[in-house]
Design a protein around this motif. Structure first.
Motif, PDB file in Angstrom:
ATOM      1  N   PHE A  69      -3.989   8.072 -20.475  1.00 31.48           N
ATOM      2  CA  PHE A  69      -4.083   9.080 -19.424  1.00 31.48           C
ATOM      3  C   PHE A  69      -2.693   9.520 -18.951  1.00 31.48           C
ATOM      4  O   PHE A  69      -2.487  10.699 -18.640  1.00 31.48           O
ATOM      5  N   HIS A  86      -9.603  12.512 -23.515  1.00 33.40           N
ATOM      6  CA  HIS A  86     -10.082  11.874 -22.283  1.00 33.40           C
ATOM      7  C   HIS A  86     -11.446  11.227 -22.509  1.00 33.40           C
ATOM      8  O   HIS A  86     -11.693  10.090 -22.093  1.00 33.40           O
ATOM      9  N   THR A  90     -12.208   7.195 -22.373  1.00 33.40           N
ATOM     10  CA  THR A  90     -13.181   6.715 -21.398  1.00 33.40           C
ATOM     11  C   THR A  90     -14.314   5.954 -22.076  1.00 33.40           C
ATOM     12  O   THR A  90     -14.739   4.895 -21.592  1.00 33.40           O
TER      13      THR A  90
END
Length: 121
Positions: A69, A86, A90
């Motif tokens: 990130f 992303h 995740t």
């Protein structure tokens, strides 16, 4: 100045995301192998030691995910879509979290590995 020279400016030339995802996926794969040991290990002391290793790998995985990130915010041009980076980071972190919490609950509830339900799992 040719078209290739112009396109080179907009092509990412670092491989930081690939290296981070490689490390994260290695951690998740190792956690899966260790989780199988947790499920099949009848000795509670050995099981607790394996769970501690899973906990350490999960913390390492959290740091690597945080670096993804951070790099995502630092780099303007990414090797593939920002949302995909992303989403992948995740999802891999969620898998590590699920393995971590399942292993802790197996130790906490002292689940017997010889039960039919555990063997089927």
């Amino acid at each position: 100045m040719g078209l290739n020279s112009i396109l080179k400016i907009f092509t990412p030339n670092n491989t930081v995301f690939f290296e981070l995802f490689d490390s994260i996926s290695d951690n998740v794969a190792n956690m899966g192998v260790l989780f199988k040991k947790v499920v099949t290990e009848p000795d509670t002391d050995k099981r607790s030691a394996v769970v501690q290793t899973i906990i350490d790998l999960e913390h390492d995985n959290d740091e690597l995910t945080h670096r993804v990130f951070t790099e995502l915010g630092r780099n303007f041009i990414t090797p593939f879509d920002r949302e995909d980076i992303h989403s992948l980071a995740t999802a891999l972190d969620d898998i590590a979290d699920y393995i971590y919490s399942s292993a802790k609950k197996i130790v906490f509830y002292r689940v017997n590995p010889n039960e039919i339900g555990m063997q089927k799992m």
